[in-house]
Write a protein that holds these residues in place. Structure first.
Motif, PDB file in Angstrom:
ATOM      1  N   ILE A 117       0.832  -1.201   0.000  1.00  0.00           N
ATOM      2  CA  ILE A 117       0.000   0.000   0.000  1.00  0.00           C
ATOM      3  C   ILE A 117       0.871   1.258   0.000  1.00  0.00           C
ATOM      4  CG2 ILE A 117      -1.769   1.306   1.233  1.00  0.00           C
ATOM      5  CD1 ILE A 117      -2.801  -1.270  -0.007  1.00  0.00           C
ATOM      6  N   GLN A 118       1.932   1.251   0.845  1.00  0.00           N
ATOM      7  CA  GLN A 118       2.845   2.385   0.898  1.00  0.00           C
ATOM      8  C   GLN A 118       3.571   2.575  -0.438  1.00  0.00           C
ATOM      9  OE1 GLN A 118       5.362   2.649   4.435  1.00  0.00           O
ATOM     10  NE2 GLN A 118       3.962   1.235   5.499  1.00  0.00           N
ATOM     11  N   SER A 119       3.935   1.449  -1.059  1.00  0.00           N
ATOM     12  CA  SER A 119       4.601   1.487  -2.363  1.00  0.00           C
ATOM     13  C   SER A 119       3.709   2.139  -3.409  1.00  0.00           C
ATOM     14  CB  SER A 119       4.976   0.063  -2.798  1.00  0.00           C
ATOM     15  OG  SER A 119       5.544   0.072  -4.085  1.00  0.00           O
ATOM     16  N   LEU A 120       2.420   1.762  -3.405  1.00  0.00           N
ATOM     17  CA  LEU A 120       1.473   2.315  -4.374  1.00  0.00           C
ATOM     18  C   LEU A 120       1.234   3.817  -4.147  1.00  0.00           C
ATOM     19  CD1 LEU A 120      -1.064  -0.628  -4.532  1.00  0.00           C
ATOM     20  CD2 LEU A 120       0.286   0.232  -6.448  1.00  0.00           C
ATOM     21  N   LYS A 121       1.255   4.236  -2.869  1.00  0.00           N
ATOM     22  CA  LYS A 121       1.073   5.656  -2.576  1.00  0.00           C
ATOM     23  C   LYS A 121       2.197   6.496  -3.181  1.00  0.00           C
ATOM     24  CE  LYS A 121      -1.730   5.613   1.640  1.00  0.00           C
ATOM     25  NZ  LYS A 121      -1.746   5.895   3.095  1.00  0.00           N
ATOM     26  N   LEU A 122       3.431   6.012  -3.054  1.00  0.00           N
ATOM     27  CA  LEU A 122       4.561   6.739  -3.639  1.00  0.00           C
ATOM     28  C   LEU A 122       4.495   6.713  -5.165  1.00  0.00           C
ATOM     29  CD1 LEU A 122       7.664   5.924  -1.414  1.00  0.00           C
ATOM     30  CD2 LEU A 122       6.371   8.029  -1.557  1.00  0.00           C
ATOM     31  N   LEU A 123       4.042   5.592  -5.725  1.00  0.00           N
ATOM     32  CA  LEU A 123       3.854   5.519  -7.183  1.00  0.00           C
ATOM     33  C   LEU A 123       2.830   6.556  -7.641  1.00  0.00           C
ATOM     34  CD1 LEU A 123       3.791   1.746  -8.243  1.00  0.00           C
ATOM     35  CD2 LEU A 123       5.442   3.488  -8.903  1.00  0.00           C
ATOM     36  N   GLY A 124       1.778   6.725  -6.834  1.00  0.00           N
ATOM     37  CA  GLY A 124       0.756   7.719  -7.159  1.00  0.00           C
ATOM     38  C   GLY A 124       1.324   9.123  -7.210  1.00  0.00           C
ATOM     39  N   LYS A 125       2.194   9.460  -6.250  1.00  0.00           N
ATOM     40  CA  LYS A 125       2.845  10.774  -6.248  1.00  0.00           C
ATOM     41  C   LYS A 125       3.729  10.954  -7.481  1.00  0.00           C
ATOM     42  CE  LYS A 125       2.962  11.510  -1.231  1.00  0.00           C
ATOM     43  NZ  LYS A 125       3.830  11.731  -0.046  1.00  0.00           N
ATOM     44  N   GLU A 146       2.956  -0.556 -11.332  1.00  0.00           N
ATOM     45  CA  GLU A 146       1.696  -0.582 -10.591  1.00  0.00           C
ATOM     46  C   GLU A 146       0.856  -1.787 -11.005  1.00  0.00           C
ATOM     47  OE1 GLU A 146      -1.946   2.492  -9.423  1.00  0.00           O
ATOM     48  OE2 GLU A 146      -0.535   3.008 -11.019  1.00  0.00           O
ATOM     49  N   LYS A 147       0.845  -2.092 -12.304  1.00  0.00           N
ATOM     50  CA  LYS A 147       0.112  -3.265 -12.796  1.00  0.00           C
ATOM     51  C   LYS A 147       0.658  -4.549 -12.180  1.00  0.00           C
ATOM     52  CE  LYS A 147      -0.509  -3.555 -17.322  1.00  0.00           C
ATOM     53  NZ  LYS A 147      -0.157  -3.348 -18.747  1.00  0.00           N
ATOM     54  N   ILE A 149       2.201  -4.885  -9.283  1.00  0.00           N
ATOM     55  CA  ILE A 149       1.811  -4.973  -7.869  1.00  0.00           C
ATOM     56  C   ILE A 149       0.350  -5.409  -7.753  1.00  0.00           C
ATOM     57  CG2 ILE A 149       1.485  -3.670  -5.717  1.00  0.00           C
ATOM     58  CD1 ILE A 149       3.776  -1.841  -6.597  1.00  0.00           C
ATOM     59  N   GLU A 150      -0.513  -4.767  -8.556  1.00  0.00           N
ATOM     60  CA  GLU A 150      -1.942  -5.076  -8.496  1.00  0.00           C
ATOM     61  C   GLU A 150      -2.233  -6.510  -8.929  1.00  0.00           C
ATOM     62  OE1 GLU A 150      -4.235  -3.354  -7.199  1.00  0.00           O
ATOM     63  OE2 GLU A 150      -3.864  -1.210  -7.419  1.00  0.00           O
ATOM     64  N   SER A 151      -1.455  -6.999  -9.905  1.00  0.00           N
ATOM     65  CA  SER A 151      -1.723  -8.356 -10.409  1.00  0.00           C
ATOM     66  C   SER A 151      -1.250  -9.445  -9.454  1.00  0.00           C
ATOM     67  CB  SER A 151      -1.054  -8.549 -11.773  1.00  0.00           C
ATOM     68  OG  SER A 151       0.360  -8.504 -11.622  1.00  0.00           O
ATOM     69  N   GLN A 152      -0.287  -9.140  -8.615  1.00  0.00           N
ATOM     70  CA  GLN A 152       0.282 -10.160  -7.735  1.00  0.00           C
ATOM     71  C   GLN A 152      -0.249 -10.087  -6.313  1.00  0.00           C
ATOM     72  OE1 GLN A 152       4.540 -10.385  -7.880  1.00  0.00           O
ATOM     73  NE2 GLN A 152       4.614 -10.288 -10.120  1.00  0.00           N
ATOM     74  N   HIS A 153      -0.834  -8.954  -5.951  1.00  0.00           N
ATOM     75  CA  HIS A 153      -1.257  -8.774  -4.570  1.00  0.00           C
ATOM     76  C   HIS A 153      -2.616  -8.102  -4.520  1.00  0.00           C
ATOM     77  CE1 HIS A 153       2.873  -9.762  -3.554  1.00  0.00           C
ATOM     78  NE2 HIS A 153       3.230  -8.888  -4.480  1.00  0.00           N
ATOM     79  N   ILE A 154      -3.487  -8.620  -3.685  1.00  0.00           N
ATOM     80  CA  ILE A 154      -4.821  -8.030  -3.539  1.00  0.00           C
ATOM     81  C   ILE A 154      -4.659  -6.802  -2.659  1.00  0.00           C
ATOM     82  CG2 ILE A 154      -7.174  -8.386  -2.679  1.00  0.00           C
ATOM     83  CD1 ILE A 154      -6.703 -11.389  -3.193  1.00  0.00           C
ATOM     84  N   THR A 155      -4.748  -5.646  -3.308  1.00  0.00           N
ATOM     85  CA  THR A 155      -4.476  -4.403  -2.582  1.00  0.00           C
ATOM     86  C   THR A 155      -5.729  -3.565  -2.389  1.00  0.00           C
ATOM     87  OG1 THR A 155      -3.907  -3.369  -4.673  1.00  0.00           O
ATOM     88  CG2 THR A 155      -2.091  -4.275  -3.374  1.00  0.00           C
ATOM     89  N   ARG A 156      -6.586  -3.501  -3.395  1.00  0.00           N
ATOM     90  CA  ARG A 156      -7.811  -2.704  -3.303  1.00  0.00           C
ATOM     91  C   ARG A 156      -8.896  -3.420  -4.100  1.00  0.00           C
ATOM     92  NH1 ARG A 156      -5.134   2.817  -5.762  1.00  0.00           N
ATOM     93  NH2 ARG A 156      -3.035   2.434  -4.987  1.00  0.00           N
ATOM     94  N   SER A 157      -9.683  -2.637  -4.834  1.00  0.00           N
ATOM     95  CA  SER A 157     -10.696  -3.253  -5.691  1.00  0.00           C
ATOM     96  C   SER A 157     -10.019  -3.676  -6.991  1.00  0.00           C
ATOM     97  CB  SER A 157     -11.807  -2.233  -5.979  1.00  0.00           C
ATOM     98  OG  SER A 157     -12.727  -2.769  -6.880  1.00  0.00           O
ATOM     99  N   LEU A 158      -9.525  -4.916  -7.012  1.00  0.00           N
ATOM    100  CA  LEU A 158      -8.655  -5.388  -8.089  1.00  0.00           C
ATOM    101  C   LEU A 158      -9.320  -5.319  -9.460  1.00  0.00           C
ATOM    102  CD1 LEU A 158      -6.002  -6.693  -8.970  1.00  0.00           C
ATOM    103  CD2 LEU A 158      -6.995  -8.910  -8.468  1.00  0.00           C
ATOM    104  N   TYR A 159     -10.605  -5.718  -9.544  1.00  0.00           N
ATOM    105  CA  TYR A 159     -11.256  -5.837 -10.847  1.00  0.00           C
ATOM    106  C   TYR A 159     -11.370  -4.483 -11.556  1.00  0.00           C
ATOM    107  CZ  TYR A 159     -12.301 -10.515  -9.199  1.00  0.00           C
ATOM    108  OH  TYR A 159     -12.171 -11.779  -8.719  1.00  0.00           O
ATOM    109  N   GLU A 164      -8.728  -0.101 -15.383  1.00  0.00           N
ATOM    110  CA  GLU A 164      -8.232   1.271 -15.486  1.00  0.00           C
ATOM    111  C   GLU A 164      -6.770   1.306 -15.904  1.00  0.00           C
ATOM    112  OE1 GLU A 164      -8.889   3.157 -11.760  1.00  0.00           O
ATOM    113  OE2 GLU A 164     -11.064   2.862 -11.812  1.00  0.00           O
ATOM    114  N   LEU A 165      -5.974   0.444 -15.256  1.00  0.00           N
ATOM    115  CA  LEU A 165      -4.527   0.407 -15.549  1.00  0.00           C
ATOM    116  C   LEU A 165      -4.258  -0.084 -16.961  1.00  0.00           C
ATOM    117  CD1 LEU A 165      -3.106  -0.953 -12.174  1.00  0.00           C
ATOM    118  CD2 LEU A 165      -2.756   1.327 -13.134  1.00  0.00           C
ATOM    119  N   SER A 166      -5.036  -1.062 -17.406  1.00  0.00           N
ATOM    120  CA  SER A 166      -4.865  -1.599 -18.766  1.00  0.00           C
ATOM    121  C   SER A 166      -5.160  -0.526 -19.808  1.00  0.00           C
ATOM    122  CB  SER A 166      -5.800  -2.795 -18.957  1.00  0.00           C
ATOM    123  OG  SER A 166      -5.658  -3.311 -20.259  1.00  0.00           O
TER     124      SER A 166
END
Length: 527
Positions: A117-125, A146-147, A149-159, A164-166
């Protein structure tokens, strides 16, 4: 000029010479943060080299405890330490690329620790900064991470997130492809311009038009990003310049400047491109001989430089020097005020030139020498004109500005004739003829000028004036010829011929022509 090659040969010395006082002070603070570094060999080396005007290995070995076999490693270590200190200094002045990279590095560190989650926050910045700067290539890298991380770990609303990322990834790839196509087209056209200059014949014209048409990607101008528009306008400027279509070149270079003035923050991010836009706009106005507009744009350029609207760094300092002085010289060309130009420009030009000559590339030096030579020639100082034309002729890089090298040789012949240095004239004519043949630049106007000089030795003194008239009348026919007219862009040969016919100086002829063409301007209160 004697130190030019020595400086060029040592990259460490060149780097140290580019450091400002604050950068040198920052390096010392950075290096001395570790106490033992104060007496380290690389610091001793820095102290000696920062006082050098040219590289002197014997002095280094004599004044330090560094052994000859150690010197290469110590220099490499010092080079790396300086770059590291400069990188750290960049954080104090807003540098978006470095900020984005730093966020990405931190994000990867957090990811490896399982802090997704912390990793994704920095990616967002990082993504916010990248989007604001239109740094689409690094933005794609951020999205791909980011893709992963999202594909390997359930972090938020994955679907919903995966869709969106694709979509974001596909759109970025399309943008990057368009930008790359436009930037590649711009670079290729610029390379052709540097090598050959303007189109010389119908074959050249067909080639450049076909090349431009087949390599220009399809686009909707309203949907293009800042950088896509920038590369498009750059491509158009090179294209129209090569074809000698200066009206269209003016329109494209104007759009180039207007683009930056619509995105004022980008002036700070891409100042080199902004300066180049100004240069080509001024260059085009010079070739169009639009004096009032040229003066207006040049004043605007100098005002922005003076007011600090353009960031000053190693690159912009060189470009500001080149564009300021070449356009000051161009102003005197247009006015015919060559003698005034020599007095006003040459002394300060060389003061500035000597500070940065070891960082000027061959192309800039060649242009500057040609401008200086023409200024001296117009003022009647043929010996100094010959001096700077000789410097161009000594250039061994035959694939760089072949056009400029060719016309420097023609002006050299004229200056030699004017100065009375016409011994070995046959040999000089033959050498010029061979060079034109070698460069595949042997066309009607060049032929007529060369043959004129070749036959001049057989003409009686009382017939010479008629020979000048005859040559002028022949050349005037080609003044607006689609290919032959390019000679007149480099040499105001008609004004020189008129000066010989009327027994007046070149300066007087051009000044008289300028006053006649700008009579309304001189009568106006808005001079």
């Amino acid at each position: 000029m004697s130190n030019y090659n020595n400086n060029k040969s040592d990259h460490l010395l060149l780097l140290i010479q580019t450091l400002s006082k604050s950068e040198k002070r920052n390096f010392k603070l950075y290096a001395n943060r570790i106490r033992r570094n104060k007496s380290a060999k690389f610091m001793k080396l820095f102290e000696i080299m920062r006082k050098m005007n040219f590289y002197n290995e014997q002095k280094i070995l004599k004044d330090t405890s560094i052994k000859k076999e150690q010197l290469s490693n110590v220099k490499a270590h010092l080079y790396k330490q300086i770059l590291t200190s400069l990188k750290k200094l960049q954080h104090t002045i807003e540098n978006h690329d470095i900020q984005i990279r730093e966020y990405l590095d931190f994000s990867k560190i957090l990811y490896n620790k399982g802090l997704y989650i912390q990793s994704l926050k920095l990616l967002g910045k990082a993504k916010m900064i990248a989007r604001s700067c239109e740094s689409n290539t690094i933005l794609l890298e951020l999205v791909e991470f980011e893709k992963m991380i999202e594909s390997q770990h359930i972090t938020r609303s994955l679907y919903s997130r995966s869709g969106e990322l694709s979509t974001e990834s596909k759109e970025l790839i399309e943008r990057i492809q368009c930008k790359n196509a436009l930037s590649s087209l711009s670079l290729e056209l610029y390379g052709l311009y540097l090598k050959v200059g303007y189109v010389r014949n119908k074959k050249d014209k067909i080639f450049i038009e076909t090349y431009f048409r087949t390599n220009l990607p399809k686009f909707d101008i309203d949907k293009l990003s800042f950088y896509e528009k920038l590369f498009l306008y750059q491509s158009q400027v090179w294209y129209h310049s090569i074809r000698q279509d200066f009206i269209m070149c003016y329109r494209s270079s104007s759009k180039w400047i207007e683009l930056f003035q619509s995105y004022t923050k980008v002036k700070k991010i891409a100042p080199v491109s902004y300066l180049k836009g100004y240069h080509y706009l001024l260059d085009t106005l010079f070739y169009l001989n639009h004096y009032s507009k040229f003066i207006h744009v040049f004043k605007q350029f100098e005002k922005e430089v003076k007011n600090g609207e353009i960031p000053i760094n190693g690159n912009t300092k060189i470009l500001i020097f080149m564009y300021t002085y070449t356009n000051r010289i161009n102003k005197h060309y247009m006015e015919g005020s060559f003698s005034e130009g020599v007095k006003e420009i040459i002394p300060s030009l060389f003061v500035e030139f000597n500070k940065i000559f070891n960082r000027l590339d061959s192309h800039y030096i060649m242009i500057l020498y040609y401008k200086i030579a023409c200024l001296y020639f117009g003022s009647g100082d043929n010996k100094n004109a010959i001096l700077y034309l000789s410097k161009i002729m000594e250039n061994k890089r035959k694939n760089l500005r072949q056009d400029l090298q060719c016309f420097a040789r023609l002006l050299y012949l004229i200056a030699c004739y004017e100065s009375g240095l016409d011994e070995n004239m046959d040999q000089k004519i033959q050498s010029t003829y061979k060079f034109f043949i070698q460069m595949d630049d042997w066309y009607i106007v060049q032929k007529k000028i060369i043959f004129f000089f070749k036959n001049l030795g057989n003409v009686y003194p009382h017939q010479i004036r008629n020979q000048f008239k005859k040559l002028r009348d022949e050349l005037v026919k080609y003044y607006n010829h689609p290919y032959e007219k390019r000679t007149f862009l480099y040499l105001d040969i008609i004004s020189w011929l008129n000066s010989k016919i009327e027994n007046k100086s070149v300066e007087f002829i051009i000044k008289e022509k300028f006053i006649k063409n700008n009579l309304k301007l001189f009568n106006s209160t808005k001079i």
